[in-house]
Design an enzyme around this catalytic site. Structure first.
Site, mmCIF file in Angstrom:
data_model
loop_
_atom_site.group_PDB
_atom_site.id
_atom_site.type_symbol
_atom_site.label_atom_id
_atom_site.label_comp_id
_atom_site.label_asym_id
_atom_site.label_seq_id
_atom_site.Cartn_x
_atom_site.Cartn_y
_atom_site.Cartn_z
ATOM 1 N N SER A 539 0.845 -1.191 0.000
ATOM 2 C CA SER A 539 0.000 0.000 0.000
ATOM 3 C C SER A 539 0.890 1.254 0.000
ATOM 4 O O SER A 539 1.666 1.444 -0.917
ATOM 5 C CB SER A 539 -0.953 -0.034 1.198
ATOM 6 O OG SER A 539 -1.946 0.939 1.062
ATOM 7 N N ASP A 624 -9.892 -3.686 -5.088
ATOM 8 C CA ASP A 624 -9.237 -2.894 -4.052
ATOM 9 C C ASP A 624 -9.893 -1.519 -3.919
ATOM 10 O O ASP A 624 -10.031 -0.799 -4.902
ATOM 11 C CB ASP A 624 -7.745 -2.737 -4.404
ATOM 12 C CG ASP A 624 -6.902 -2.299 -3.221
ATOM 13 O OD1 ASP A 624 -7.420 -1.542 -2.382
ATOM 14 O OD2 ASP A 624 -5.733 -2.716 -3.144
ATOM 15 N N HIS A 659 -8.101 -4.884 -1.022
ATOM 16 C CA HIS A 659 -6.839 -4.379 -0.479
ATOM 17 C C HIS A 659 -6.156 -5.376 0.455
ATOM 18 O O HIS A 659 -4.936 -5.446 0.507
ATOM 19 C CB HIS A 659 -7.114 -3.069 0.269
ATOM 20 C CG HIS A 659 -5.904 -2.228 0.483
ATOM 21 N ND1 HIS A 659 -5.156 -1.714 -0.546
ATOM 22 C CD2 HIS A 659 -5.297 -1.795 1.616
ATOM 23 C CE1 HIS A 659 -4.159 -0.995 -0.062
ATOM 24 N NE2 HIS A 659 -4.224 -1.031 1.250
#
Length: 687
Positions: A539, A624, A659
């Site tokens: 991320s 995501d 995610h």
């Protein structure tokens, strides 16, 4: 030497797309990948997956054995430490061979019969992704609300189960955060809805059970840089709406006995004023940075007179100690602090007859308070683990200062002994002279001769701190000779709030140069060499990976970038993308030329050059909600076009998840096994 499948990698088509801002023109040839429904986009992602699978085919048996090895360390038929709330003991457990948790409870005594709340294994049947969150029990213990996500996009549907009849009611509330909270009448439920496009949590609704009345919108956050949520105070007296941005908070309160009443603003938002509130005995306790208290202080006010000029200091601000959180009990105040990077837990009686710290004697440990929902108790629950020590949940009697280990994480497989591993904390010097700490773990007996493979990990954004924690998965690297390093770069809060301030906005590049300085230090001190150094982040940590390979690609043999945020400028200019507007205080707003130019100077996608890059494995999630799949997809396509080496470059997209990757506890380990196989294969380790 690692093998190649002989298959040519996918080459994405190029369609010139000009992006102009502040008179500056950027050309993005892969902008077309933004349409997740377009057949060409889906085909490209599938082609990349097929290429990755073919290239890693020779590691498939090894991946399987790594998976079995990792799985074998985990106690499959496991259960949480029960906690008591409102007359019931609540337990979460896993059964052998099953991916998902089972939630149960027992009335008053743990010897009483078990009542099944949810079996997520049954609820997840036939679904490729499943997550249940936000369990909330009504005050009379007769109903339970919960949220379900079946795509990984974090858009939850709230439902309500009648615990007397065991039936799930017809109420279905779509597109929420998943969490909800009950008023004291057992009939009124408050919850948060998301914007269907940006996924910003911004509306609070009131839902009345058993009526045909449409849910009432009681609060809407009008500033698109803020989010909102709703919860109940631990004292159970107040329903609280929290409005939050990176730098500013605002709370609204309502007596939980009066669910149809009007919420009152606690303290109107003032840009830069951060605060959080806890209620106890006629007062609100306020954790705040008021009056330039960078590391926060604790204040209090009467619940009937909340004006900011009536706030009284309880614990003053300290330059060296970050005040992270508090837990309030009937007779005790428990304060969570961070001093020189280390967690401290302080226990103080309200009558001041006791005031002491829990003793910890390590430099690479993690300690934090856990589930403490009971108010009138002398027992504090906290968790402790370290790089070499499995996690334990400890019950501490705050009056007698005695402790009892309620549960210690079991490491199955028979060959784990914590004395076989060494942990240490070391410091590198950054470009500007700042000392950067690292937490290091390795198997005893390793020689520092520059030949060890080493995996260096960091996150480094949002003030989020990666504490040194124990991992059974990581043992598969350590036992094969890897050194593992957590790098506490600026942008996290490891050394206090200023550590965060010095790694964001126009100081963001400190995060990247800190990581590189640590890599150089590890090579200089012969923990490893550039032939054996690997880096990993996900991320915003994936942004870090993208930045370091542009800055110093020659330092690393391999990189794992998980769901990486790499197209910084384009994403931050697109306020239709989920979460963008709420991020301006973290990265800056590129509609301002100053921030645009600074972002562009480090944005990984915008700074790819014709040069050699390390071996790379990049992961993405089609659904995501945090980092859109097209960022890693475009980045890989452009890297493949520009790079001048013959090193590996793989993109692996989970077509069923978001995610956080796969939802089942064993499915996610398969992803770990694939990533570890990638690293080990580069080291020529195949068993």
């Amino acid at each position: 030497m690692t093998k190649s499948s002989g298959i040519n990698p996918p080459i994405a088509k190029k369609i010139q797309h000009k992006l102009e801002k502040h008179g500056d023109v950027r050309v993005d040839n892969y902008f077309w990948m933004k349409d997740r429904t377009h057949p060409e986009v889906l085909n490209y992602l599938k082609d990349e997956n097929a290429y990755c699978d073919a290239e890693m085919e020779h590691t498939k048996a090894f991946q399987k054995s790594l998976f079995e090895e990792m799985k074998a360390r985990i106690k499959e038929d496991d259960s949480s430490v029960p906690y008591k709330y409102n007359g019931y003991w609540y337990i979460t457990k896993f059964e052998k061979g099953k991916d998902y948790p089972i939630y149960t409870r027992k009335k008053e005594s743990l010897d009483n019969p078990e009542e099944l709340l949810f079996d997520c294994n049954k609820m997840a049947e036939g679904l490729s992704y499943f997550k249940l969150v936000g369990i909330s029990v009504s005050p009379d213990n007769k109903r339970i609300s919960f949220g379900i996500d079946t795509t990984g996009r974090r858009q939850y549907t709230i439902q309500i189960k009648n615990l007397i009849t065991d039936e799930i009611q017809e109420d279905k509330i779509e597109n929420t955060t998943g969490s909800s909270t009950w008023a004291n009448d057992n009939e009124t439920l408050f919850y948060t809805k998301k914007d269907p496009i940006t996924l910003r949590a911004y509306q609070i609704f009131r839902h009345k059970l058993g009526t045909n009345v449409e849910d009432e919108l009681i609060f809407q956050e009008g500033d698109d840089t803020f989010g909102a949520t709703v919860y109940k105070s631990k004292s159970r007296k107040y329903i609280i709406i929290a409005c939050y941005s990176t730098l500013t908070n605002e709370y609204h309160v309502l007596n939980a006995d009066n669910p149809n009443g009007k919420f009152e603003v606690f303290q109107p938002r003032v840009r830069g004023l951060e605060y959080s509130i806890s209620h106890y005995d006629g007062h609100f306790y306020i954790l705040t940075n008021k009056d330039k208290a960078t590391n926060f202080k604790l204040m209090k006010c009467s619940e009937n007179d909340r004006a900011i000029d009536k706030w009284i200091e309880v614990i003053p601000h300290r330059e060296e100690v970050l005040l992270e959180d508090i837990d309030i009990f009937k007779n005790y105040l428990v304060i969570s602090e961070r001093d020189n990077g280390l967690n401290k837990i302080r226990i103080k009686r309200w009558d001041n007859s006791q005031d002491y710290y829990l003793p910890f004697d390590n430099e690479t440990y993690t300690a934090y308070t856990t589930t403490n929902v009971e108010f009138d108790t002398e027992s504090l629950r906290y968790a402790y683990n370290a790089l070499t020590t499995p996690a334990s949940v400890i019950e501490f009697n705050m009056k007698t200062q005695t402790k009892k280990v309620l549960k210690e994480q079991e490491v199955l497989g028979g060959n784990f002994n914590k004395d076989n591993y060494v942990s240490e904390r070391i410091w590198a010097t950054a470009e500007d002279g700042t000392k950067i700490p690292m937490s290091v773990v390795y198997k005893k007996g390793i020689k520092k001769d520059g030949t060890n493979p080493l995996l260096q990990y960091a996150y480094g954004s949002y003030g989020s701190t990666v504490d040194p924690y124990f991992s059974t998965i990581r043992l598969s690297l350590l036992d094969r000779g890897f050194i593992y390093v957590i790098t506490h770069v600026r942008g996290g809060e490891y050394l206090g709030r200023q550590w965060y301030e010095d790694g964001k906005l126009l100081k963001k590049k400190n995060t990247f140069s800190d990581f590189v300085a640590c890599s150089i230090h590890l090579i200089k001190e012969r923990y490893t060499s550039s032939k054996h150094l690997y880096a990993m982040g996900g991320s915003a940590g994936g942004l870090l990976m993208g930045a370091i390979i542009n800055m110093a690609p020659e330092l690393y043999n391999g990189i794992i970038a998980a769901v990486p945020f790499v197209d910084v400028v384009t994403t931050m200019l697109d306020d239709s993308i989920p979460l963008t507007t709420g991020e301006y205080d973290e990265w800056g707003n590129p509609n301002d030329k100053l921030y645009y130019e600074y972002m562009k100077s480090y944005s990984p996608y915008d700074n790819i050059e014709a040069k050699d890059y390390p071996n790379m494995l990049v992961t993405a999630g089609l659904h995501d909600s945090q980092v859109q799949y097209w960022e890693p997809a475009k980045w890989v396509a452009k890297l493949r076009e520009m790079k001048t080496d013959t090193n590996k470059l793989y993109l692996k997209t989970n077509m069923d998840a978001g995610h956080g990757g796969a939802s089942g506890r064993f499915e996610s380990i398969k992803e770990d096994a694939e990533e570890y196989a990638f690293l080990l294969d580069l080291e020529g380790i195949s068993s």
